[in-house]
Design a protein around this motif. Structure first.
Motif, PDB file in Angstrom:
ATOM      1  N   THR A  86       2.650  55.574-102.203  1.00  0.00           N
ATOM      2  CA  THR A  86       2.160  54.978-103.449  1.00  0.00           C
ATOM      3  C   THR A  86       0.755  54.434-103.216  1.00  0.00           C
ATOM      4  OG1 THR A  86       3.105  52.790-102.944  1.00  0.00           O
ATOM      5  CG2 THR A  86       4.499  54.346-104.157  1.00  0.00           C
ATOM      6  N   ASN A  87       0.225  53.797-104.249  1.00  0.00           N
ATOM      7  CA  ASN A  87      -1.127  53.246-104.132  1.00  0.00           C
ATOM      8  C   ASN A  87      -1.154  51.829-104.698  1.00  0.00           C
ATOM      9  OD1 ASN A  87      -3.998  53.151-103.717  1.00  0.00           O
ATOM     10  ND2 ASN A  87      -4.075  55.363-104.005  1.00  0.00           N
ATOM     11  N   THR A  88      -2.345  51.337-104.989  1.00  0.00           N
ATOM     12  CA  THR A  88      -2.505  49.921-105.339  1.00  0.00           C
ATOM     13  C   THR A  88      -1.849  49.529-106.651  1.00  0.00           C
ATOM     14  OG1 THR A  88      -4.670  50.375-106.341  1.00  0.00           O
ATOM     15  CG2 THR A  88      -4.634  49.697-104.023  1.00  0.00           C
ATOM     16  N   SER A  89      -1.592  50.487-107.541  1.00  0.00           N
ATOM     17  CA  SER A  89      -0.907  50.141-108.787  1.00  0.00           C
ATOM     18  C   SER A  89       0.488  49.598-108.505  1.00  0.00           C
ATOM     19  CB  SER A  89      -0.844  51.346-109.733  1.00  0.00           C
ATOM     20  OG  SER A  89      -0.156  52.421-109.126  1.00  0.00           O
ATOM     21  N   VAL A  90       1.183  50.220-107.564  1.00  0.00           N
ATOM     22  CA  VAL A  90       2.526  49.772-107.210  1.00  0.00           C
ATOM     23  C   VAL A  90       2.480  48.421-106.503  1.00  0.00           C
ATOM     24  CG1 VAL A  90       4.559  50.270-105.791  1.00  0.00           C
ATOM     25  CG2 VAL A  90       3.489  52.096-107.117  1.00  0.00           C
ATOM     26  N   LYS A 196       2.789  46.025-118.418  1.00  0.00           N
ATOM     27  CA  LYS A 196       3.204  47.195-119.195  1.00  0.00           C
ATOM     28  C   LYS A 196       2.285  48.388-118.909  1.00  0.00           C
ATOM     29  CE  LYS A 196       5.195  44.536-123.017  1.00  0.00           C
ATOM     30  NZ  LYS A 196       5.012  44.111-124.430  1.00  0.00           N
ATOM     31  N   ILE A 197       0.999  48.104-118.828  1.00  0.00           N
ATOM     32  CA  ILE A 197       0.033  49.176-118.541  1.00  0.00           C
ATOM     33  C   ILE A 197       0.231  49.702-117.123  1.00  0.00           C
ATOM     34  CG2 ILE A 197      -2.416  49.736-118.330  1.00  0.00           C
ATOM     35  CD1 ILE A 197      -2.907  47.513-120.474  1.00  0.00           C
ATOM     36  N   LEU A 198       0.424  48.790-116.167  1.00  0.00           N
ATOM     37  CA  LEU A 198       0.678  49.207-114.791  1.00  0.00           C
ATOM     38  C   LEU A 198       1.932  50.070-114.694  1.00  0.00           C
ATOM     39  CD1 LEU A 198      -0.044  46.023-112.626  1.00  0.00           C
ATOM     40  CD2 LEU A 198      -1.314  48.176-112.559  1.00  0.00           C
ATOM     41  N   ASP A 199       2.974  49.660-115.387  1.00  0.00           N
ATOM     42  CA  ASP A 199       4.229  50.403-115.363  1.00  0.00           C
ATOM     43  C   ASP A 199       4.024  51.837-115.866  1.00  0.00           C
ATOM     44  OD1 ASP A 199       7.014  50.668-114.945  1.00  0.00           O
ATOM     45  OD2 ASP A 199       7.398  50.288-117.063  1.00  0.00           O
ATOM     46  N   GLU A 204       3.135  57.663-114.616  1.00  0.00           N
ATOM     47  CA  GLU A 204       2.331  58.880-114.670  1.00  0.00           C
ATOM     48  C   GLU A 204       2.038  59.421-113.278  1.00  0.00           C
ATOM     49  OE1 GLU A 204      -1.103  57.649-116.808  1.00  0.00           O
ATOM     50  OE2 GLU A 204      -0.096  57.599-118.759  1.00  0.00           O
ATOM     51  N   ASP A 205       1.754  58.492-112.347  1.00  0.00           N
ATOM     52  CA  ASP A 205       1.428  58.884-110.980  1.00  0.00           C
ATOM     53  C   ASP A 205       1.470  57.646-110.089  1.00  0.00           C
ATOM     54  OD1 ASP A 205       0.438  59.820-108.602  1.00  0.00           O
ATOM     55  OD2 ASP A 205      -1.470  60.561-109.385  1.00  0.00           O
ATOM     56  N   PRO A 206       2.440  57.554-109.176  1.00  0.00           N
ATOM     57  CA  PRO A 206       2.528  56.377-108.305  1.00  0.00           C
ATOM     58  C   PRO A 206       1.332  56.213-107.373  1.00  0.00           C
ATOM     59  CG  PRO A 206       4.080  58.075-107.611  1.00  0.00           C
ATOM     60  CD  PRO A 206       3.531  58.505-108.927  1.00  0.00           C
ATOM     61  N   GLN A 207       0.458  57.235-107.319  1.00  0.00           N
ATOM     62  CA  GLN A 207      -0.760  57.136-106.522  1.00  0.00           C
ATOM     63  C   GLN A 207      -1.932  56.578-107.327  1.00  0.00           C
ATOM     64  OE1 GLN A 207      -1.455  57.535-103.378  1.00  0.00           O
ATOM     65  NE2 GLN A 207       0.362  58.520-102.534  1.00  0.00           N
ATOM     66  N   ASN A 208      -1.689  56.152-108.568  1.00  0.00           N
ATOM     67  CA  ASN A 208      -2.758  55.577-109.378  1.00  0.00           C
ATOM     68  C   ASN A 208      -3.260  54.258-108.782  1.00  0.00           C
ATOM     69  OD1 ASN A 208      -3.716  57.049-111.610  1.00  0.00           O
ATOM     70  ND2 ASN A 208      -1.799  56.729-112.731  1.00  0.00           N
ATOM     71  N   TYR A 209      -4.526  53.963-109.028  1.00  0.00           N
ATOM     72  CA  TYR A 209      -5.106  52.662-108.674  1.00  0.00           C
ATOM     73  C   TYR A 209      -4.867  51.673-109.811  1.00  0.00           C
ATOM     74  CZ  TYR A 209      -7.726  55.162-105.028  1.00  0.00           C
ATOM     75  OH  TYR A 209      -8.082  55.922-103.945  1.00  0.00           O
ATOM     76  N   TYR A 210      -4.653  50.398-109.456  1.00  0.00           N
ATOM     77  CA  TYR A 210      -4.490  49.377-110.490  1.00  0.00           C
ATOM     78  C   TYR A 210      -5.747  49.226-111.338  1.00  0.00           C
ATOM     79  CZ  TYR A 210      -7.413  46.108-107.846  1.00  0.00           C
ATOM     80  OH  TYR A 210      -8.487  45.523-107.198  1.00  0.00           O
ATOM     81  N   ASP A 211      -6.894  49.598-110.772  1.00  0.00           N
ATOM     82  CA  ASP A 211      -8.171  49.438-111.473  1.00  0.00           C
ATOM     83  C   ASP A 211      -8.147  50.037-112.879  1.00  0.00           C
ATOM     84  OD1 ASP A 211      -8.149  49.963-108.602  1.00  0.00           O
ATOM     85  OD2 ASP A 211     -10.286  49.529-108.596  1.00  0.00           O
ATOM     86  N   PHE A 212      -7.446  51.160-113.031  1.00  0.00           N
ATOM     87  CA  PHE A 212      -7.421  51.850-114.318  1.00  0.00           C
ATOM     88  C   PHE A 212      -6.727  51.036-115.402  1.00  0.00           C
ATOM     89  CE2 PHE A 212      -7.617  55.513-111.283  1.00  0.00           C
ATOM     90  CZ  PHE A 212      -8.873  55.966-111.653  1.00  0.00           C
TER      91      PHE A 212
END
Length: 254
Positions: A86-90, A196-199, A204-212
């Motif tokens: 995973t990435n920083t979003s998780v 909610k946005i992070l979830d 969509e992709d557990p490798q997403n960055y929280y920055d988005f």
């Protein structure tokens, strides 16, 4: 206010320095990056911390009580068990969901950053959710750029009420407002929407960055974009960054 420090990553581009320890435990002048960032947050009157751990988690978990006792602060460690896929979003979501149970403003920082302490202080003083934007650095293809639709500065050198039109490394450099440095703040009233946005991003992709997450959040909430205005910082992704970080620490401490 709570300080959330993301320290779960493997730091593969820094091998062999990170063969046995995560990046956050690398030392400059006998002080780990983790302790240095905690000290920066303490200077902004933060005394409660959540550290997200993963790679070589036990070494971070073992060190945190020593740091907590040294500075008379609270540190909770939360594990991202899927840190390697995973990435920083998780990692961010794990912390922000806990904070949502008893909402409180929190500062979010990457554990591999070295920053001028004044950057954290300026962000903590923001009334709204905020992002630190480097408006001095020469941008390149690797810069995590963003385009803000309203670039009128106020007397505090922040851009308020602007929306993020786009964010990411692939943006057109001349059109970009600056670089997001991986230091941000989420106020208590925005945490539920942020989560909610992070979830959704994780789905969509557990490798997403929280920055988005801040792009969508800026469309429904007020975000303060706080400019560095020359205050220095560096992330540490590779060996060149590591050398730059050591030079920056020497400069800041002298």
């Amino acid at each position: 206010m709570i300080g959330v420090i993301l320290a779960a990553g493997m730091g593969t581009r820094l091998m062999p320095l990170t063969k046995e320890i995560p990046k956050a435990l690398l030392k400059i002048n006998e002080t780990t990056l983790l302790e240095r960032m905690i000290k920066n947050c303490i200077a902004a009157d933060i005394s409660k911390f959540i550290v997200i751990v993963g790679y070589n988690k036990d070494k971070v978990i073992d060190l945190c009580p020593e740091i907590a006792e040294k500075y008379d602060i609270e540190i909770e460690c939360i594990e991202n068990v899927k840190y390697d896929v995973t990435n920083t979003s998780v990692s961010t979501y794990l912390a922000s969901k806990v904070i949502e149970e008893n909402p409180e403003d929190f500062i979010l920082v990457n554990g591999d950053n070295v920053v001028d302490p004044q950057i954290i202080i300026n962000l903590a003083e923001c009334e709204h959710t905020g992002m630190i934007i480097d408006n001095f650095k020469t941008l390149n293809e690797e810069s995590f750029k963003l385009i803000i639709d309203n670039e009128e500065m106020n007397e505090k050198n922040t851009i308020a009420n602007g929306q993020i039109q786009a964010i990411g490394k692939g943006l057109d450099i001349p059109s970009s407002s600056g670089e997001f440095i991986g230091v941000s703040k989420v106020v208590a009233d925005d945490i539920a929407d942020f989560n909610k946005i992070l979830d959704r991003l994780i789905g969509e992709d557990p490798q997403n960055y929280y920055d988005f997450a801040y792009e969508d959040l800026s469309k429904i909430k007020t975000i303060d974009f706080v400019m560095t205005n020359g205050l220095k910082w560096t992330e540490i992704d590779d060996h060149t960054d590591w050398e730059n970080a050591q030079k920056l620490v020497e400069e800041l401490e002298n």
